[in-house]
Design a protein around this motif. Structure first.
Motif, PDB file in Angstrom:
ATOM      1  N   LEU A 220      17.894  66.479  66.977  1.00  0.00           N
ATOM      2  CA  LEU A 220      16.463  66.385  67.272  1.00  0.00           C
ATOM      3  C   LEU A 220      15.695  67.611  66.799  1.00  0.00           C
ATOM      4  O   LEU A 220      14.485  67.525  66.556  1.00  0.00           O
ATOM      5  CB  LEU A 220      16.260  66.174  68.776  1.00  0.00           C
ATOM      6  N   LYS A 223      15.005  66.281  63.349  1.00  0.00           N
ATOM      7  CA  LYS A 223      14.120  65.114  63.372  1.00  0.00           C
ATOM      8  C   LYS A 223      13.738  64.815  64.824  1.00  0.00           C
ATOM      9  O   LYS A 223      14.363  63.966  65.475  1.00  0.00           O
ATOM     10  CB  LYS A 223      14.790  63.891  62.742  1.00  0.00           C
ATOM     11  N   PRO A 224      12.746  65.484  65.345  1.00  0.00           N
ATOM     12  CA  PRO A 224      12.401  65.342  66.775  1.00  0.00           C
ATOM     13  C   PRO A 224      11.839  63.973  67.149  1.00  0.00           C
ATOM     14  O   PRO A 224      11.784  63.648  68.330  1.00  0.00           O
ATOM     15  CB  PRO A 224      11.365  66.443  66.999  1.00  0.00           C
ATOM     16  N   GLN A 225      11.436  63.185  66.176  1.00  0.00           N
ATOM     17  CA  GLN A 225      10.836  61.887  66.462  1.00  0.00           C
ATOM     18  C   GLN A 225      11.828  60.733  66.330  1.00  0.00           C
ATOM     19  O   GLN A 225      11.417  59.571  66.360  1.00  0.00           O
ATOM     20  CB  GLN A 225       9.648  61.646  65.519  1.00  0.00           C
ATOM     21  N   ASP A 226      13.095  61.018  66.178  1.00  0.00           N
ATOM     22  CA  ASP A 226      14.070  59.943  65.983  1.00  0.00           C
ATOM     23  C   ASP A 226      14.337  59.226  67.310  1.00  0.00           C
ATOM     24  O   ASP A 226      14.906  59.803  68.243  1.00  0.00           O
ATOM     25  CB  ASP A 226      15.375  60.493  65.416  1.00  0.00           C
ATOM     26  N   THR A 227      13.919  57.986  67.398  1.00  0.00           N
ATOM     27  CA  THR A 227      13.998  57.262  68.672  1.00  0.00           C
ATOM     28  C   THR A 227      15.430  56.862  69.037  1.00  0.00           C
ATOM     29  O   THR A 227      15.763  56.778  70.217  1.00  0.00           O
ATOM     30  CB  THR A 227      13.115  56.009  68.626  1.00  0.00           C
ATOM     31  N   LEU A 230      16.908  59.946  70.638  1.00  0.00           N
ATOM     32  CA  LEU A 230      16.282  60.142  71.945  1.00  0.00           C
ATOM     33  C   LEU A 230      16.860  59.179  72.978  1.00  0.00           C
ATOM     34  O   LEU A 230      17.149  59.548  74.117  1.00  0.00           O
ATOM     35  CB  LEU A 230      14.774  59.955  71.844  1.00  0.00           C
ATOM     36  N   ASN A 249      13.316  61.174  78.016  1.00  0.00           N
ATOM     37  CA  ASN A 249      13.752  60.763  76.683  1.00  0.00           C
ATOM     38  C   ASN A 249      13.345  59.329  76.369  1.00  0.00           C
ATOM     39  O   ASN A 249      12.821  59.032  75.290  1.00  0.00           O
ATOM     40  CB  ASN A 249      15.267  60.897  76.562  1.00  0.00           C
ATOM     41  N   LYS A 252       9.602  59.028  75.860  1.00  0.00           N
ATOM     42  CA  LYS A 252       9.195  59.621  74.589  1.00  0.00           C
ATOM     43  C   LYS A 252       9.537  58.687  73.432  1.00  0.00           C
ATOM     44  O   LYS A 252       8.731  58.510  72.503  1.00  0.00           O
ATOM     45  CB  LYS A 252       9.872  60.975  74.388  1.00  0.00           C
ATOM     46  N   ALA A 253      10.706  58.084  73.476  1.00  0.00           N
ATOM     47  CA  ALA A 253      11.118  57.165  72.409  1.00  0.00           C
ATOM     48  C   ALA A 253      10.159  55.986  72.318  1.00  0.00           C
ATOM     49  O   ALA A 253       9.763  55.567  71.223  1.00  0.00           O
ATOM     50  CB  ALA A 253      12.544  56.678  72.650  1.00  0.00           C
ATOM     51  N   ILE A 256       6.783  56.946  70.821  1.00  0.00           N
ATOM     52  CA  ILE A 256       6.855  57.090  69.369  1.00  0.00           C
ATOM     53  C   ILE A 256       6.872  55.725  68.695  1.00  0.00           C
ATOM     54  O   ILE A 256       6.216  55.509  67.678  1.00  0.00           O
ATOM     55  CB  ILE A 256       8.104  57.901  68.974  1.00  0.00           C
ATOM     56  N   ASP A 257       7.627  54.791  69.268  1.00  0.00           N
ATOM     57  CA  ASP A 257       7.801  53.470  68.663  1.00  0.00           C
ATOM     58  C   ASP A 257       7.710  52.405  69.747  1.00  0.00           C
ATOM     59  O   ASP A 257       8.650  52.210  70.507  1.00  0.00           O
ATOM     60  CB  ASP A 257       9.148  53.401  67.945  1.00  0.00           C
TER      61      ASP A 257
END
Length: 310
Positions: A220, A223-227, A230, A249, A252-253, A256-257
């Motif tokens: 992360l 790539k901190p935005q990887d769902t 997460l 977590n 947040k996931a 993002i998506d």
């Protein structure tokens, strides 16, 4: 990268309903079910009804075990195995011979949505050796009486381990090799996102959350935005009992998506069955159904709302 991990289907919380599923002429779980977590196999979370233990007329100990699939894929596999499309979990009744280290399977009950019993199958009645390290072996270690040993004067106590009990188990050889390969890859390519994900996944599959979490942290950081990461790390936080971080977590996931329904499902699961926040869980489940109202998971979510929404 593997697919997201969806948390397993929770156990039955309505113990009155559970008790009513069995005929009074056959062994039944305790009216006040006290499920104790035993193990996670590749497919199931396994628990023991600690109040069901009874001495039979043959001198064996009768126990009930509960098997809950770890995810939707495992649920479908079990549904096929038991020939029950509506399968949610199953219960197995064993009689354990502590002296001979054998067991006799008595019954298998397959349960569907709402705790409805879909089928009951009787065992063959033949004693079989208990496989070392199996869930049944762990159950036997909990229920069978142990001889009290008197230490000899010249005996030396074994050295205490620095590791917590949960970390002293050894992963199967194939997983050990996966971990070794992934570690080597991270050493060669410390900035490779996929290498850290592979290491986190290997620790995940080996049920080593304390090592999986920092590996996912390294991924992360790249790539901190990887769902996917997460979501998987959230599952590991949950396994360590850090439910608040797990929810963080998952939320947040999903932020993002919004198509990441696994994370939304997992959020509701933790709120309901770990944090006992049914109010929050109901909000999440209602939100889930607005995005998906036709899948098998959606039907499961609907059953949660019907069961706990009153």
């Amino acid at each position: 990268m593997k697919a997201n991990r969806q948390l397993p289907i929770p156990g039955l919380h309505n113990v009155v309903l559970l008790a009513s599923l069995f005929l009074v002429t056959l062994p039944t779980p305790s009216p006040a079910v006290q499920w104790t977590q035993l193990a996670q196999t590749a497919r199931h979370n396994v628990a023991l009804d600690t109040e069901s233990v009874r001495l039979t007329s043959l001198g064996r100990l009768g126990v009930w075990l509960r098997f809950i699939p770890r995810g939707e894929r495992q649920r479908r596999e079990a549904a096929t195995e038991h020939s029950q499309k509506g399968y949610r979990l199953h219960l197995e009744y064993y009689e354990i011979d502590c002296g001979e280290n054998t067991s006799v399977m008595g019954l298998t009950d397959v349960l569907g949505a709402g705790g409805r019993r879909l089928s009951r199958k009787k065992g063959n009645g033949k004693p079989e050796t208990i496989v070392p390290g199996s869930a049944l072996d762990l159950a036997a270690s909990k229920v069978c009486p142990k001889l009290e040993e008197t230490p000899q004067e010249n005996d030396e106590a074994p050295p205490a381990s620095d590791k917590p009990a949960a970390q002293q188990t050894t992963a199967p050889e194939d997983l050990q090799q996966q971990i070794k390969d992934a570690l080597q890859l991270t050493q060669r390519e410390p900035s490779d996102f996929r290498a850290w994900v592979a290491l986190g996944n290997a620790y995940y599959d080996a049920e080593m959350p304390d090592k999986a979490i920092p590996a996912y942290n390294r991924a992360l950081a790249i790539k901190p935005q990887d769902t996917d990461v997460l979501n998987d790390q959230g599952a590991m936080y949950r396994q360590t009992g850090d439910f608040e971080k797990a929810v963080t977590n998952f939320e947040k996931a999903f932020a993002i998506d919004s198509s990441n329904l696994e994370s939304l499902y997992n959020t509701g699961y933790v709120y309901a069955f770990d944090l006992n926040r049914i109010d929050k869980a109901l909000q999440v489940w209602q939100r889930y159904l607005k995005l998906d109202n036709s899948s098998e998971t959606a039907r499961q979510v609907q059953s949660f709302i019907e069961r706990y929404g009153e």
